[in-house]
Write a protein that holds these residues in place. Structure first.
Motif, mmCIF file in Angstrom:
data_model
loop_
_atom_site.group_PDB
_atom_site.id
_atom_site.type_symbol
_atom_site.label_atom_id
_atom_site.label_comp_id
_atom_site.label_asym_id
_atom_site.label_seq_id
_atom_site.Cartn_x
_atom_site.Cartn_y
_atom_site.Cartn_z
ATOM 1 N N GLU A 377 11.393 69.907 15.625
ATOM 2 C CA GLU A 377 11.719 70.558 16.899
ATOM 3 C C GLU A 377 11.171 69.697 18.033
ATOM 4 O OE1 GLU A 377 11.837 75.122 17.294
ATOM 5 O OE2 GLU A 377 9.992 74.541 18.309
ATOM 6 N N LEU A 379 10.674 69.235 22.082
ATOM 7 C CA LEU A 379 10.668 69.914 23.378
ATOM 8 C C LEU A 379 10.791 68.873 24.483
ATOM 9 C CD1 LEU A 379 10.274 72.468 25.136
ATOM 10 C CD2 LEU A 379 7.797 72.059 24.993
ATOM 11 N N ASN A 383 12.161 72.548 29.484
ATOM 12 C CA ASN A 383 12.098 73.500 28.367
ATOM 13 C C ASN A 383 13.337 73.460 27.473
ATOM 14 O OD1 ASN A 383 9.535 74.518 28.900
ATOM 15 N ND2 ASN A 383 10.332 75.988 30.388
ATOM 16 N N ILE A 385 15.033 72.524 24.103
ATOM 17 C CA ILE A 385 14.590 72.322 22.716
ATOM 18 C C ILE A 385 15.751 71.809 21.877
ATOM 19 C CG2 ILE A 385 13.755 73.473 20.624
ATOM 20 C CD1 ILE A 385 12.186 75.370 22.379
ATOM 21 N N GLN A 488 2.805 71.839 16.832
ATOM 22 C CA GLN A 488 2.751 70.521 17.488
ATOM 23 C C GLN A 488 2.073 69.499 16.580
ATOM 24 O OE1 GLN A 488 0.009 68.652 18.887
ATOM 25 N NE2 GLN A 488 1.429 67.077 19.615
#
Length: 609
Positions: A377, A379, A383, A385, A488
């Motif tokens: 994922e 980012l 914002n 994604i 993360q």
């Protein structure tokens, strides 16, 4: 079929950890009810119909079988669904449980409660399925049924008096299992006089009849000639045949509420069979059922034909095979090195390997599968994604629009004998595990075991984690995991280059802590498989513009002065200088073809080997 109202029907499955005897128990149940003849030499894993299942000794596809049993002057219809036991095929188990009101929870009398035992037990409880606990293999010398029953009582909150002791191999206690199914499993709560409501919970493909759908009839009845409509696609179909699996396809006149059977309705496209779809009779619409939560791919890999001309055939084979395995996601992909192919999403590495073998066994496909990767994922600013499953699409380190990179995490459960607990904790730590906790099972027993839980990056699980787990525990540890969202992480895209030209098929995403180690492993692998050229070949593992590891394949050198006899030394020097200049030019324009054999050799081993 009309003589079997709901109170005479029992729909049940068999759930367990892998290799605890599910398929063998299914054989004995089919024998005892007279569904198949009692011939021990032939009745070995009757419901494991795929070649890959018989070769590997595992169940990968849930199978249905209808049986008749006489009990107290009443004939009962028992619908058995044999399910897989490996964590990669958990979606098969969940789909099967929706068509069941009861389940036999099988536990090996020598191995006890394992990681997948816990997983399938809780999945069944969440769906309100009645659990019948069964301890199998009590005839083994190492069996300890008393200890295992106490373990089940403590771990799963099961009443010890409800546990049935059997040996599926020898047939001990099988009649007690059938008795418990009739006595303990509740009948389906369906109504014949209501509108037709059929739940599609599985499907297969027949080249002559198209899609064959497995239905669990929630209400009403269905027969040949009916016109049915899908709640999902709104398409209309004519029912050509209905029947039950006994254990092969056996046509019947009508299927009634509460029963489980197959329906052939002239459905031609595999994309039309949506697992969890509700069907109703034309003109009698019903409220669609909740269906299933769609499976989420955990591992992605590129599949390419060895001969690029075979791509249309490969694509058709994948489409047919995904009909019987709806948890696989498919997307077209092209590679500069391997040509046209497909990027497939799987539930795990065993799932990927089984799918490859089924392609080869059932469709005679000859394929190359790239190294497995997981979905990441990304980012971005604003914002935004983006999910990336192909390492080639992973952003470069100098992309300043990226705010954060996240990787998928799993909650891992390991059950292991006490003496291997330290090794397991060390293994989990070395694979970037966090939140490591453990507690003991069988307290007070001489064979104490521990249950260890941890958060692990999925990318660490899909490499060589399972092999190391079995190796370090001498095969005694069991492993299960479930999705735990994204976290993360410091990740980078690593490219392998030959003389500055990237090989897209070998791109990978690596963690900051493993960059140089993995770079060295892969450059050495390439050096071993790439044939020498007439010019020097530089093999580099790079992250952005920074080289992490390098190997060099020296040029094949021809003795250009061999035919010169006598004369001044400058005469030989002139020939050597000319050779040197030619090699420089060849290095600039020379095109290194990575042979298919090299891809086989490289991709046969996993990233962490």
């Amino acid at each position: 079929m009309s003589s079997f109202p709901c109170d005479k029907i029992r729909n049940f499955g068999i759930i367990a950890h892998i290799d605890h005897g599910k398929s063998t128990l299914a054989d004995r149940l089919l024998e005892l009810t007279g569904t198949i003849s009692k011939n021990s030499s032939e009745n070995k894993q009757v419901l494991d119909k795929l070649k890959v299942e018989r070769e590997r000794g595992i169940t990968v596809k849930a199978q249905t079988a209808s049986m008749l049993m006489d009990h107290s002057d009443t004939t009962y219809l028992l619908n058995l669904i044999d399910t897989p036991g490996h964590v990669d095929f958990a979606w098969e188990v969940l789909r099967s449980l929706t068509a069941c009101q009861g389940a036999l929870l099988l536990v090996d009398a020598s191995q006890g409660v394992q990681a997948q035992t816990l997983s399938v037990y809780h999945a069944a409880k969440e769906r309100g399925v009645k659990i019948i606990p069964v301890v199998n293999k009590i005839d083994l010398p190492a069996a300890d049924p008393e200890r295992i029953i106490a373990q089940m009582s403590a771990t799963l909150d099961i009443d010890p008096s409800e546990v049935i002791r059997i040996s599926a191999k020898t047939g001990i206690g099988i009649s007690n299992v059938l008795q418990a199914i009739i006595d303990r499993v509740p009948p389906p709560t369906a109504q014949r006089d209501q509108k037709l409501k059929g739940l599609l919970f599985d499907s297969s493909y027949d080249r002559y009849r198209g899609v064959i759908s497995l239905f669990s009839l929630q209400d009403g009845q269905i027969k040949k000639g009916d016109k049915i409509i899908s709640c999902h696609t709104k398409k209309r179909y004519d029912v050509m045949e209905v029947g039950v699996m006994n254990p092969e396809e056996t046509p019947v006149g009508t299927l009634y509420a509460g029963q489980v059977g197959y329906v052939a309705c002239n459905m031609k496209q595999s994309s039309e069979a949506h697992i969890g779809d509700t069907f109703y009779r034309m003109g009698e619409p019903v409220e669609p059922m909740g269906g299933f939560k769609q499976s989420k791919a955990m591992v992605y890999a590129g599949v390419f034909p060895v001969d690029s001309n075979d791509f249309p055939k490969l694509e058709e084979s994948i489409e047919r095979l995904t009909l019987t395995d709806r948890s696989v996601s498919v997307q077209r992909e092209s590679s500069a090195a391997l040509g046209q192919g497909c990027r497939l999403g799987f539930l795990g590495t065993l799932h990927m390997d089984v799918f490859r073998q089924r392609l080869e066994d059932e469709y005679d496909a000859n394929v190359i599968i790239t190294s497995p990767s997981v979905p990441y994922e990304i980012l971005y600013r604003g914002n935004k994604i983006k999910h990336v499953s192909n390492p080639v699409d992973f952003p470069d380190p100098h992309d300043h629009t990226v705010i954060e990179v996240r990787e998928p995490m799993v909650k891992a459960t390991i059950i292991v004998p006490d003496e291997y607990l330290g090794d397991m904790m060390d293994l989990v730590s070395s694979h970037r595990g966090s939140d490591i906790e453990h507690k003991y099972l069988d307290t007070g027993s001489t064979a104490a075991r521990a249950i260890l839980t941890s958060m692990l990056p999925l990318s660490e699980v899909v490499t060589d984690f399972f092999d190391k787990l079995k190796q370090r525990s001498s095969g005694f540890a069991s492993f299960d995991y479930e999705d735990a969202g994204y976290m993360q992480s410091d990740l980078y895209k690593m490219m392998l280059q030959l003389n500055g030209k990237p090989i897209d098929a070998l791109a990978m995403v690596v963690h900051k802590s493993n960059v140089q180690k993995i770079g060295r492993i892969w450059t050495k692998k390439l050096k071993e498989v790439i044939p020498r050229q007439l010019f020097e070949v530089a093999i580099q593992a790079t992250i952005g513009s920074k080289v992490q590891s390098r190997e060099t394949i020296s040029a094949i050198r021809k003795d250009v002065t061999a035919g010169l006899y006598g004369g001044h030394y400058e005469r030989k020097l002139k020939h050597l200088e000319r050779q040197k200049e030619s090699k420089k030019k060849m290095k600039k324009v020379g095109n290194i073809q990575l042979p298919q054999e090299a891809f086989y050799d490289i991709l046969r081993t996993k990233q962490g080997d």
